[in-house]
Design a protein around this motif. Sequence first.
Motif, PDB file in Angstrom:
ATOM      1  N   VAL A 555       0.806  -1.265  -0.004  1.00 39.72           N
ATOM      2  CA  VAL A 555      -0.127   0.054  -0.043  1.00 39.72           C
ATOM      3  C   VAL A 555       0.933   1.453  -0.079  1.00 39.72           C
ATOM      4  CG1 VAL A 555      -0.022  -0.158   2.470  1.00 39.72           C
ATOM      5  CG2 VAL A 555      -1.941   1.366   1.252  1.00 39.72           C
ATOM      6  N   LEU A 556       0.415   2.258  -0.837  1.00 41.36           N
ATOM      7  CA  LEU A 556       1.261   3.475  -0.634  1.00 41.36           C
ATOM      8  C   LEU A 556       0.369   4.363   0.558  1.00 41.36           C
ATOM      9  CD1 LEU A 556       3.800   4.312  -1.885  1.00 41.36           C
ATOM     10  CD2 LEU A 556       2.630   5.504  -3.560  1.00 41.36           C
ATOM     11  N   ALA A 557       0.914   5.075   1.387  1.00 48.09           N
ATOM     12  CA  ALA A 557       0.498   5.712   2.381  1.00 48.09           C
ATOM     13  C   ALA A 557      -0.159   7.107   1.904  1.00 48.09           C
ATOM     14  CB  ALA A 557       1.249   5.874   3.544  1.00 48.09           C
ATOM     15  N   LYS A 558       0.703   7.603   0.886  1.00 50.58           N
ATOM     16  CA  LYS A 558       0.245   9.075   0.997  1.00 50.58           C
ATOM     17  C   LYS A 558       0.083   9.428  -0.795  1.00 50.58           C
ATOM     18  CE  LYS A 558       1.244  13.439   2.802  1.00 50.58           C
ATOM     19  NZ  LYS A 558       2.128  14.003   3.818  1.00 50.58           N
ATOM     20  N   CYS A 559      -0.853  10.469  -0.994  1.00 54.24           N
ATOM     21  CA  CYS A 559      -0.630  11.162  -2.428  1.00 54.24           C
ATOM     22  C   CYS A 559      -0.333  12.547  -2.107  1.00 54.24           C
ATOM     23  CB  CYS A 559      -2.075  11.032  -3.046  1.00 54.24           C
ATOM     24  SG  CYS A 559      -2.362   9.419  -3.892  1.00 54.24           S
ATOM     25  N   TYR A 560       0.643  12.932  -2.865  1.00 55.28           N
ATOM     26  CA  TYR A 560       1.377  14.169  -2.563  1.00 55.28           C
ATOM     27  C   TYR A 560       0.774  15.269  -2.776  1.00 55.28           C
ATOM     28  CZ  TYR A 560       4.940  10.608  -1.553  1.00 55.28           C
ATOM     29  OH  TYR A 560       5.370   9.326  -1.365  1.00 55.28           O
ATOM     30  N   GLY A 561       0.056  15.886  -1.998  1.00 54.39           N
ATOM     31  CA  GLY A 561      -0.469  17.430  -2.304  1.00 54.39           C
ATOM     32  C   GLY A 561      -1.422  17.241  -3.820  1.00 54.39           C
ATOM     33  N   GLY A 562      -2.124  16.154  -3.897  1.00 60.23           N
ATOM     34  CA  GLY A 562      -2.777  16.220  -5.245  1.00 60.23           C
ATOM     35  C   GLY A 562      -1.783  15.562  -6.463  1.00 60.23           C
ATOM     36  N   ASP A 563      -0.719  15.356  -6.079  1.00 62.64           N
ATOM     37  CA  ASP A 563       0.343  14.628  -7.183  1.00 62.64           C
ATOM     38  C   ASP A 563       0.071  13.368  -7.259  1.00 62.64           C
ATOM     39  OD1 ASP A 563       2.078  14.333  -9.267  1.00 62.64           O
ATOM     40  OD2 ASP A 563       3.880  15.232  -8.030  1.00 62.64           O
ATOM     41  N   ILE A 564      -0.814  13.091  -7.994  1.00 59.06           N
ATOM     42  CA  ILE A 564      -1.001  11.533  -8.116  1.00 59.06           C
ATOM     43  C   ILE A 564      -0.285  10.740  -8.934  1.00 59.06           C
ATOM     44  CG2 ILE A 564      -3.525  11.920  -7.681  1.00 59.06           C
ATOM     45  CD1 ILE A 564      -4.166  11.193 -10.631  1.00 59.06           C
ATOM     46  N   ARG A 566       2.880   9.914  -9.168  1.00 55.31           N
ATOM     47  CA  ARG A 566       4.124   9.082  -8.891  1.00 55.31           C
ATOM     48  C   ARG A 566       3.294   7.861  -8.316  1.00 55.31           C
ATOM     49  NH1 ARG A 566       7.727  11.534  -4.195  1.00 55.31           N
ATOM     50  NH2 ARG A 566       7.504  13.763  -4.892  1.00 55.31           N
ATOM     51  N   LYS A 567       2.251   8.009  -7.672  1.00 56.26           N
ATOM     52  CA  LYS A 567       1.406   6.771  -7.527  1.00 56.26           C
ATOM     53  C   LYS A 567       0.841   5.866  -8.765  1.00 56.26           C
ATOM     54  CE  LYS A 567      -2.520   4.779  -4.672  1.00 56.26           C
ATOM     55  NZ  LYS A 567      -1.822   3.402  -4.153  1.00 56.26           N
ATOM     56  N   LYS A 568       0.510   6.678  -9.598  1.00 54.71           N
ATOM     57  CA  LYS A 568      -0.093   6.062 -10.797  1.00 54.71           C
ATOM     58  C   LYS A 568       1.291   5.222 -11.499  1.00 54.71           C
ATOM     59  CE  LYS A 568      -2.523   7.367 -14.894  1.00 54.71           C
ATOM     60  NZ  LYS A 568      -2.813   8.559 -15.831  1.00 54.71           N
ATOM     61  N   LEU A 570       4.115   4.166 -10.250  1.00 53.80           N
ATOM     62  CA  LEU A 570       4.429   3.011  -9.482  1.00 53.80           C
ATOM     63  C   LEU A 570       3.179   1.930  -9.789  1.00 53.80           C
ATOM     64  CD1 LEU A 570       5.854   2.834  -6.302  1.00 53.80           C
ATOM     65  CD2 LEU A 570       3.564   1.980  -6.134  1.00 53.80           C
TER      66      LEU A 570
ATOM     67  N   SER B 258      -4.892   6.183   4.732  1.00 52.91           N
ATOM     68  CA  SER B 258      -4.164   6.737   6.032  1.00 52.91           C
ATOM     69  C   SER B 258      -4.945   7.498   6.870  1.00 52.91           C
ATOM     70  CB  SER B 258      -2.808   7.412   5.354  1.00 52.91           C
ATOM     71  OG  SER B 258      -2.175   6.653   4.381  1.00 52.91           O
ATOM     72  N   TYR B 273      -9.358  15.047  -4.147  1.00 51.48           N
ATOM     73  CA  TYR B 273      -8.436  14.424  -4.695  1.00 51.48           C
ATOM     74  C   TYR B 273      -8.920  12.884  -4.837  1.00 51.48           C
ATOM     75  CZ  TYR B 273      -4.957  17.949  -3.126  1.00 51.48           C
ATOM     76  OH  TYR B 273      -4.338  19.179  -2.724  1.00 51.48           O
ATOM     77  N   TYR B 279      -9.157  20.482  -9.274  1.00 50.72           N
ATOM     78  CA  TYR B 279      -8.657  21.538  -8.295  1.00 50.72           C
ATOM     79  C   TYR B 279      -7.555  22.348  -9.080  1.00 50.72           C
ATOM     80  CZ  TYR B 279      -5.209  17.658  -7.867  1.00 50.72           C
ATOM     81  OH  TYR B 279      -4.295  16.927  -8.390  1.00 50.72           O
TER      82      TYR B 279
END
Lengths: 602, 417
Positions: A555-564, A566-568, A570, B258, B273, B279
């Motif tokens: 699982v990836l804990a965080k989406c960075y300030g709406g910057d999706i 990276r997760k995508k 990955l 989380s 999001y 946004y």
Amino acid sequence: MTDVPVSRIRNFSIIAHIDHGKSTLADRMLQLTGTVAQRKMKEQFLDNMDLERERGITIKLQAARMNYTASDGQQYVLNLIDTPGHVDFSYEVSRSLAACEGALLVVDASQGVEAQTLANVYLALENDLEIIPVLNKIDLPGAEPERVAQEIEDVVGLDCSNIIKASAKEGIGVKEILEAIVHLIPPPQNTIDEPLRALIFDSYYDAYRGVIVYFRVMDGKVRKGDRVRLMASDKEYEIDELGVLSPHQIQVEELHAGEVGYLAAAIKTVEDARVGDTITLANNPAAEPLPGYTEAKPMVFCGLFPTDSDQYADLKDALEKLKLNDAALSYDPETSSAMGFGFRCGFLGLLHMEIVQERLEREYNLDLITTAPSVVYRVTLIDGEVVEIDNPSQLPPPQQRIKIEEPYIKVEMITPETYVGALMDLCQTRRGVFIDMKYFTQSRTSLVYELPLAEVVTDFFDQLKSRSRGYASMEYQLIGYRENDLVKLDILVNKEPVDALSTIVHRDKAYHVGRALTEKLKELIPRHQFKVPIQATIGSKVIASEHIPALRKDVLAKCYGGDISRKKKLLQKQAKGKKRMKAIGTVDVPQEAFMAVLKLEQ
Amino acid sequence: MIFFPAKLANFSQQIVPVAAYLHIPFCRRRCYYCDFPITVLGERAPTNISPLVVDYVEALCREIEITSASRQSLTTIFFGGGTPSLLPLPLLERILKTIENHFGIAPEAEISMEMDPGTFNREQLQGYVGVGINRVSLGIQAFQDELLQICGRSHSRKDIFAAIELIYRVGVTNFSLDLISGLPNQTIEQWESSLEQAIAIAPHQISCYDLVLEPVTAFGKQYQPGKKPLPTDEDTAEMYGLAHKMLTGAGYEHYEVSNYARSGYQCRHNRVYWENKPYYGFGMGATSYVNGKRFTRPRTRREYYTWIEEGGVIKEPEVSATDFLLESLMLGLRLAEGVSLEQIRQQFGAGVVEQIWICLQPYYRQGWVEILGRDRQTIKFESNNCCITSAERLRLTTPEGFLFSNTILATLFEKLG
């Protein structure tokens, strides 16, 4: 193209180790003779395939006809017949050499003689070729022309008192080389009046014209429109197109003894015009074919399976197309309980195997899983029948067989003295039998071993290179079959036998290989949601086992300030990785795992 | 690969954003796990307002002004960082005024700010609240000084309690705490203790992030996932489970992978999001999703300034239909409520829902995936007698499904992408 008397033809090839500058020298000769205009020159003209340029090796042969006005004022025709630079293709090399009267031996003045070079020089000497030694790269700071010349005298036994010092890159000595070719290499024999015999030294498939055959006319002459017979394949064709290679194809009406050229005759596959075959006229055939023809036999086999079973038909199609152009490639449908439908493919050697795989993936856009390479075992059954097994999973059970024999090769390695110990150690661990050691110079010791081919088709070459810091080179030839105490090692993943991971090993090494293989698989197979046991067995006896612990989180804990993004990315990477895995029961096994046996630390 | 009818080009582009993220990149120092676009100001609290910060706020306001606006005022604004609490009050006021003038701010808007302990005093916090900040997200990360030190945080345990006291004194009506699990040398006992202390503080929301090793960070270069001194996967999975058990036990709802919140206090901005809605994004390295285009701004100040000078042009292509579907699933399945199958059916057709369901079979059997009917009750698929066509929602189970969300999503990406 003017008609040229046989006495003013020179046919030669260049023998050189990879990187010693063969292609650059060829380029310079083409330029100096005005065969290829300066502006059309691209680096390494003769290496046509992308793969060849990338790796700096020659896979497919090429030839080039050059017109050269020598210092005696006479015009000569020089035919350069290129040779492939890898041991897998030594048969092709022998046929190219058979088409020549002479050869340039090009040695890097800062390096020296390598095993492959030596093997080819011996081959050239056997074919009675005039050999002209050339020291290349003499402009480099590290060049030691005297030492290397001495080495050539010592190792090859050639007189090097008049050795040509050249730098193909700088254009130094190229003129001298051309003069030496004219004056030292004998012209072909004038046998124009004899029945036609032409030696095929290469062929390739062209989608529009059929197979293009490269040949050297040994006796007689051949004209466009002639009906010719290929003596080994016993097939007849009418010549649609006849020409010379300059190095681009230029059509001519007639070629006679001594000349080198190409023909097209609507031949459907290169199998029908194999390297080494003799071309003769249908209405006036030669009595005997040229000597030396053998059918190149695959020595190394592996399974090729599409990762996505939908690609089976595409794979079949691609293999068919490659086969048109590669007589040495063999393939038969194979069904594996673990891998599904695929093909058992045979290759001349490891490089050949790699090239085919790479072309299938690159040019045909296929995702493939390759099983570890295997050699052909000869198994004698209790009823006396002898069967050839190229797939470990097909090995008959112990109670049905009397003995297993495996192919042996004689390997010659050339190495600086410092690494002799390391290489001897390598050969010992690979069940090698020491045959000979010759000390030439401090930087050149020849080491000869007899080894089971199976021990060499794994990572032997890589090991040779790493244990000698890249300095050693090797060459091998098949010497026959020997009986050994061999067993089949099976691998079970999550209790399921994976036939594609089965391997045949010597009984004495089975325990060690089993341990190493299970450990390696533990590294390569990703964690699953459950514990995955991996076992190595001989018959029903488990000789090694490991287990991959269960995956506990993904699982990836965080989406960075709406910057999706990276997760995508990955997830896309993870998805791509999954696509390249094969499901064995409920376990996803990545492609590398099927080659694990090649990567065991020995 | 799936193919959609051409008319289903994009869905997000018709919707006007009502959320804005503003990036305030300044930090005292860089934490060892962080690879965000930041500017380090140094440990010493500045006596004057740094011209660096003034220039940045100038550029930020310029960016807001050159962005085309609609008549809709914003309902959520989020100051993230960096450390936005290093922002002097007049500059914060200037930014909010610019937003108000340009977009308008809805009366009930949620205006959040990330704050670090030790970076603000009572007067400052009062000022922030005075100009409109109504939600504070306090980055405490851990309650143990040794762990804070290992992370390279610029604050101590003492600073945490001082900050909490200020938040209570000033009367911030909505505040949240951030914690990190899986830190180097962190034990399960320490994690349990951090959770207990967080619960005792009684914030409205608690975020528990499992440490992500980013390659270009100090941690990423030093450590290997699952290997010492980092806790094993088994231990971090246990920490995740422990957080779920303790926080839900204390009355928090586990509403996102989380995130935990008391009823009515979920972060409205972050939900934008996860619901895959558009946004605005302002500031260096900030990402926006406007007119169907996702865009990340230049990650250094110099490049960001140049980009604004050149007109702040967004050249990204619009998100394709396939990507829109995958992103909706990737983001939506982070929420406990999951995604609406009904919506996917309307946008992409019943066949796509069918395909999703086929991909998820093994995970359904594993108990990681749930399907809800129109009555919001879970549907049991014992055999094939029940049909997916009547299903309304798809969600991952909490916490098991969440723990394996990447495995599940990667399968969807593989089969639908």
